[in-house]
Design an enzyme around this catalytic site. Structure first.
Site, mmCIF file in Angstrom:
data_model
loop_
_atom_site.group_PDB
_atom_site.id
_atom_site.type_symbol
_atom_site.label_atom_id
_atom_site.label_comp_id
_atom_site.label_asym_id
_atom_site.label_seq_id
_atom_site.Cartn_x
_atom_site.Cartn_y
_atom_site.Cartn_z
ATOM 1 N N HIS A 126 11.230 6.615 52.301
ATOM 2 C CA HIS A 126 10.944 5.650 51.238
ATOM 3 C C HIS A 126 11.577 6.106 49.926
ATOM 4 O O HIS A 126 12.144 5.298 49.174
ATOM 5 C CB HIS A 126 9.433 5.503 51.099
ATOM 6 C CG HIS A 126 9.006 4.314 50.324
ATOM 7 N ND1 HIS A 126 7.686 3.974 50.185
ATOM 8 C CD2 HIS A 126 9.679 3.372 49.634
ATOM 9 C CE1 HIS A 126 7.582 2.896 49.435
ATOM 10 N NE2 HIS A 126 8.785 2.513 49.092
ATOM 11 N N GLU A 131 15.269 5.375 50.026
ATOM 12 C CA GLU A 131 15.496 3.942 49.786
ATOM 13 C C GLU A 131 15.449 3.628 48.296
ATOM 14 O O GLU A 131 16.320 2.955 47.761
ATOM 15 C CB GLU A 131 14.461 3.112 50.552
ATOM 16 C CG GLU A 131 14.540 1.628 50.287
ATOM 17 C CD GLU A 131 13.238 1.071 49.778
ATOM 18 O OE1 GLU A 131 13.282 0.274 48.811
ATOM 19 O OE2 GLU A 131 12.178 1.410 50.326
ATOM 20 N N HIS A 132 14.455 4.141 47.593
ATOM 21 C CA HIS A 132 14.360 3.920 46.147
ATOM 22 C C HIS A 132 15.568 4.495 45.420
ATOM 23 O O HIS A 132 16.124 3.853 44.522
ATOM 24 C CB HIS A 132 13.085 4.563 45.595
ATOM 25 C CG HIS A 132 11.865 3.732 45.767
ATOM 26 N ND1 HIS A 132 10.968 3.538 44.749
ATOM 27 C CD2 HIS A 132 11.370 3.062 46.837
ATOM 28 C CE1 HIS A 132 9.965 2.778 45.173
ATOM 29 N NE2 HIS A 132 10.195 2.480 46.455
ATOM 30 N N GLU A 170 10.921 8.947 40.717
ATOM 31 C CA GLU A 170 10.674 8.165 41.928
ATOM 32 C C GLU A 170 9.719 8.871 42.886
ATOM 33 O O GLU A 170 8.991 8.206 43.619
ATOM 34 C CB GLU A 170 11.988 7.814 42.631
ATOM 35 C CG GLU A 170 12.791 6.765 41.914
ATOM 36 C CD GLU A 170 12.012 5.486 41.623
ATOM 37 O OE1 GLU A 170 11.400 4.913 42.563
ATOM 38 O OE2 GLU A 170 12.026 5.042 40.466
ATOM 39 N N GLU A 192 2.465 4.776 45.455
ATOM 40 C CA GLU A 192 2.473 3.750 46.494
ATOM 41 C C GLU A 192 1.741 4.231 47.744
ATOM 42 O O GLU A 192 1.011 3.459 48.377
ATOM 43 C CB GLU A 192 3.910 3.337 46.830
ATOM 44 C CG GLU A 192 4.565 2.544 45.719
ATOM 45 C CD GLU A 192 6.000 2.138 46.016
ATOM 46 O OE1 GLU A 192 6.533 2.460 47.100
ATOM 47 O OE2 GLU A 192 6.602 1.475 45.148
#
Length: 138
Positions: free
Chosen positions: A51, A54-55, A124, A131
């Site tokens: 994840h 991806e960010h 991030e 999240e």
């Protein structure tokens, strides 16, 4: 339903699979890159790594800063984004069909020359942790 459209599937020697669906009468196109990686493949001591990657892909490249990645698609009337699931990482764009090559150009740059700035990486990491905590709260 996709079965009513002309489908073409090509598998390259590298294993890359390309699927296209011709949809006569449509003026828009969806472009997606799906990678068979996801959170289930993250090492135990690095949960959230996929994840995070991806960010970071959206944080800029050697050719485009973070704003230009989005702006290059939005000025054509489209959207660009990504997501990570348990099984996959996906980059996608939706835009007028005549510009279908543009997201492929941007995705290629994101994959082959991401900036991976250390300051952005630290920011991030915190976003991903938040999240993950939200999912746990749910």
């Amino acid at each position: 339903m996709l079965s009513e459209y002309k489908h073409k599937r090509v598998v390259l020697d590298s294993g890359l699979t390309i699927s296209t669906f011709e949809m006569p009468g449509r003026r828009s196109a969806a472009v997606g890159l799906l990678f068979r990686v996801g959170s289930k493949y993250d090492p135990d001591n690095k949960k959230g790594m996929t994840h995070l990657i991806e960010h970071m892909l959206f944080k800029g490249t050697s050719r485009f800063d973070a704003c230009e990645i989005s702006r290059n698609i939005e000025k054509l009337g489209g959207n660009i984004d990504g997501y990570t699931t348990h099984e996959e990482l996906t980059l996608w764009a939706y835009l007028p069909a005549q510009y279908v090559e543009k997201p492929l150009e941007i995705f290629a740059d994101m994959l082959y020359s991401p900036l991976l700035d250390e300051d952005e990486l630290e920011k991030e990491k915190q976003v991903i942790i938040e999240e993950m905590n939200e999912v746990d709260d749910t």
